[in-house]
Design a protein around this motif. Structure first.
Motif, PDB file in Angstrom:
ATOM      1  N   THR A 129       7.172   0.698  -1.843  1.00 43.64           N
ATOM      2  CA  THR A 129       6.167   1.175  -2.308  1.00 43.64           C
ATOM      3  C   THR A 129       6.056  -0.249  -3.039  1.00 43.64           C
ATOM      4  O   THR A 129       4.648  -0.636  -3.302  1.00 43.64           O
ATOM      5  N   TYR A 130       6.687  -1.466  -3.152  1.00 47.93           N
ATOM      6  CA  TYR A 130       6.781  -2.050  -4.436  1.00 47.93           C
ATOM      7  C   TYR A 130       7.408  -3.514  -3.205  1.00 47.93           C
ATOM      8  O   TYR A 130       8.682  -3.328  -3.145  1.00 47.93           O
TER       9      TYR A 130
ATOM     10  N   LEU B  72      14.496   1.334  -7.811  1.00 48.22           N
ATOM     11  CA  LEU B  72      14.501   0.871  -6.401  1.00 48.22           C
ATOM     12  C   LEU B  72      14.827   1.437  -5.982  1.00 48.22           C
ATOM     13  O   LEU B  72      14.326   1.683  -4.493  1.00 48.22           O
ATOM     14  N   GLY B  73      14.047   3.507  -6.359  1.00 47.29           N
ATOM     15  CA  GLY B  73      13.573   3.740  -5.681  1.00 47.29           C
ATOM     16  C   GLY B  73      12.170   3.380  -4.803  1.00 47.29           C
ATOM     17  O   GLY B  73      11.842   3.680  -3.746  1.00 47.29           O
ATOM     18  N   ASP B  74      11.211   2.488  -5.891  1.00 47.69           N
ATOM     19  CA  ASP B  74       9.861   2.329  -5.482  1.00 47.69           C
ATOM     20  C   ASP B  74      10.241   1.496  -4.293  1.00 47.69           C
ATOM     21  O   ASP B  74       9.648   0.087  -4.356  1.00 47.69           O
TER      22      ASP B  74
ATOM     23  N   PRO C 153       0.869   7.206  -8.615  1.00 50.01           N
ATOM     24  CA  PRO C 153       1.145   7.786  -7.970  1.00 50.01           C
ATOM     25  C   PRO C 153       2.279   6.564  -6.897  1.00 50.01           C
ATOM     26  O   PRO C 153       3.099   6.733  -6.350  1.00 50.01           O
ATOM     27  N   GLU C 154       1.306   5.800  -6.847  1.00 54.62           N
ATOM     28  CA  GLU C 154       2.194   4.735  -6.015  1.00 54.62           C
ATOM     29  C   GLU C 154       3.722   3.790  -6.594  1.00 54.62           C
ATOM     30  O   GLU C 154       4.621   2.772  -6.748  1.00 54.62           O
TER      31      GLU C 154
ATOM     32  N   THR D 115       1.405  -1.008  -0.024  1.00 55.61           N
ATOM     33  CA  THR D 115      -0.149   0.367  -0.191  1.00 55.61           C
ATOM     34  C   THR D 115       1.145   1.696   0.077  1.00 55.61           C
ATOM     35  O   THR D 115       1.822   1.141   0.671  1.00 55.61           O
ATOM     36  N   VAL D 116       0.310   2.141  -0.525  1.00 55.46           N
ATOM     37  CA  VAL D 116       1.469   3.927  -0.631  1.00 55.46           C
ATOM     38  C   VAL D 116       1.070   4.437   0.569  1.00 55.46           C
ATOM     39  O   VAL D 116      -0.253   4.440   1.403  1.00 55.46           O
TER      40      VAL D 116
END
Length: 395
Positions: free
Chosen positions: A199-200, A77-79, A339-340, A8-9
Motif C-alpha cells: 500500500t506504499y 517493509l510490509g507496507d 488502515p493504509e 490506494t488501499v
C-alpha cells in the motif's frame, strides 16, 4: 505525508476464512517461540559454556533486542513489498541462525546468532496487520485476538517445550528443532498464504520517516506504545528471572519443570480472544485498564507469598491474562487508526513493546542480582504502575 508516495488501499473481502486465521495463529506461535526458547535453558547454557548468570542473561536480552530491530527496520517493509515473499525470506534467515545457534559452543557466536534469530523472527508482526486488513471492521478485534492468541500461546508453550527438550536432550537440540520447524512453516505458508499487495510506493527512507509522522500526529498511538513498553517490560522481567527463582533454593526445580510454567501461563493467554471481542463491543480502554490492574495484583501476590507454589501458579496465570487483555485491546485500537499504514502502526507499537521487553530483561536481571525475587516483583509493580499512570486520560 506526501500523497504521491501512497497507493490506494486494496479492498478487503467480506470475511476471512477460519482456516486461514488458524494458519496465521499457528505460524505466529511457532515463529515467535524462536526468541523464547533460550529462557528456560539459561542455566544449562551457563553450565555448558562456563558462564555467569549475568553473562548468560545477555542471551535473552540480545534476542529481544534483535526482535525489536526486526520490528523497527523489517516490519515496515510490509507496507512496501509483497508480504508473503517478505515473510518467506525472513523465515529463511531465522532458519539459518537457529541452526548456527544449535551447532555452536562459542558464547560470542551464540550472542550473534541470538541477535539475528530475533531480527528474522519478527514475522508475526507482518501477519497481524495482514489479518487485520483481511477482517471486516465489525470483527477485526475478534480476528486479531485469535491470531494473537497463537502468538501468545507460542511465547508461553515455547518455554514448556524448550525446558523439556533441554533437560532430556540438551539445549542445542532445541535450536536445531526450531530450525526444522521453520522449514515446515515455510512450506505451509508457501501453499496457503495469499498474496498481499503493498500500500506504499515511496522509498525506504520516506517509509521510515513516515513512522515519526505517525507518532507525531496520532496521540492514541503514542499512548498505546508507551503503555505497552512498561507492561511488556514487566512481563519480560518476570519470565527472564523465573528460571533462577524456580531452580533456586526455595523450589530446586529442573528446567523441564520450569518449562511447565509456560503451559500454566497459556491458561491466561486464552483471554486474548475475549479481549478482542470486548474491544469490538465496548471499546478498548476498559479492558486495557483491567489488564494492568490484574498484572499489578499478580506481582503483589507472588512477591508477598513467594513460598507458596499455588500462589506462584495463580500469579503466572493472572500475569499472562493481564498482559493479553491490555495488549490485544491496545493493538485493536492501533489498527483502527490508519488502515493504509497498519504495518507501520504495528511497527511503532510493537517496537515500543519489545524495547520494553529488552529493558525489562535487563532490569529484571539487575533486580535479581541485587534483591532476588522480591526485587523482581517490586520492579514489575513499578513498571505496570507507570503504564497505568499514562492511561489516566483517554485518547
Amino acid at each position: 505525508m506526501n500523497t504521491k508516495m501512497q497507493a490506494t488501499v486494496e479492498r478487503p473481502p467480506q470475511a476471512i476464512a477460519p482456516s486461514l486465521v488458524w494458519i496465521m495463529a499457528v505460524t505466529c506461535g511457532v515463529v515467535v517461540a524462536n526468541i523464547y526458547y533460550n529462557q528456560p535453558l539459561l542455566q544449562s547454557i551457563a553450565s555448558s559454556l562456563s558462564l555467569s548468570e549475568k553473562a548468560v542473561g545477555w542471551i535473552a536480552t540480545i534476542t529481544q533486542v534483535g526482535y525489536t530491530l526486526g520490528l523497527l527496520f523489517m516490519v515496515p517493509l510490509g507496507d512496501k513489498f509483497e508480504r508473503k515473499r517478505l515473510i518467506l525470506l525472513m523465515l529463511t534467515g531465522a532458519t539459518v541462525f537457529l541452526l548456527i545457534a544449535g551447532f555452536t559452543l562459542s558464547y560470542p557466536i551464540l550472542l550473534i546468532a541470538s541477535l539475528f534469530i530475533g531480527i528474522f523472527s519478527s514475522v508475526p508482526q507482518l501477519l497481524l496487520p495482514m489479518a487485520a486488513h483481511l477482517a471486516p471492521d465489525e470483527s477485526r478485534g475478534k480476528v486479531v485476538g485469535k491470531v494473537m492468541s497463537g502468538l501468545l500461546i507460542g511465547i508461553l508453550l515455547s518455554r514448556t517445550v524448550s525446558g523439556y527438550v533441554g533437560a532430556h536432550f540438551g539445549w542445542q537440540t532445541m535450536f536445531l528443532a526450531g530450525g526444522g520447524l521453520m522449514l515446515v512453516i515455510m512450506a505451509l505458508l508457501y501453499t496457503r498464504l495469499p498474496d498481499s499487495q503493498p500500500t506504499y510506493t515511496g522509498t525506504y527512507g520516506s517509509l521510515m520517516k513516515s513512522l515519526w509522522t505517525l507518532v507525531r500526529t496520532l496521540p492514541p498511538l503514542r499512548q498505546a506504545a508507551a503503555t505497552s513498553l512498561f507492561q511488556f517490560g514487566a512481563f519480560s522481567a518476570f519470565w527472564t528471572t523465573l528460571v533462577f527463582f524456580l531452580e533456586g533454593p526455595d523450589y530446586q526445580f529442573k528446567s523441564d519443570i520450569v518449562g511447565l510454567f509456560g503451559l500454566i501461563g497459556a491458561v491466561g493467554a486464552l483471554a486474548a480472544p475475549l479481549a478482542g471481542r470486548s474491544a469490538d463491543k465496548r471499546g478498548p480502554r476498559p479492558t486495557i485498564l483491567a489488564g494492568m490492574a490484574v498484572g499489578i495484583v499478580a506481582f503483589a501476590l507472588m512477591g508477598i507469598l513467594s513460598k507458596s507454589l499455588l500462589v506462584v501458579i495463580l500469579g503466572v496465570i493472572l500475569l499472562d491474562m493481564g498482559q493479553q487483555l491490555t495488549h490485544i485491546s491496545n493493538q485493536t485500537k492501533v489498527f483502527a487508526l490508519k488502515p493504509e499504514a497498519r504495518s507501520r502502526l504495528n511497527t511503532v507499537y510493537m517496537s515500543s513493546a519489545f524495547a520494553g521487553g529488552s529493558l525489562g530483561s535487563f532490569l529484571g536481571m539487575m533486580a535479581w542480582t541485587s534483591g532476588q525475587w522480591p526485587a523482581v516483583c517490586l520492579l514489575g509493580i513499578i513498571l505496570i504502575s507507570i503504564g497505568l499512570f499514562l492511561n489516566r486520560k483517554a485518547n
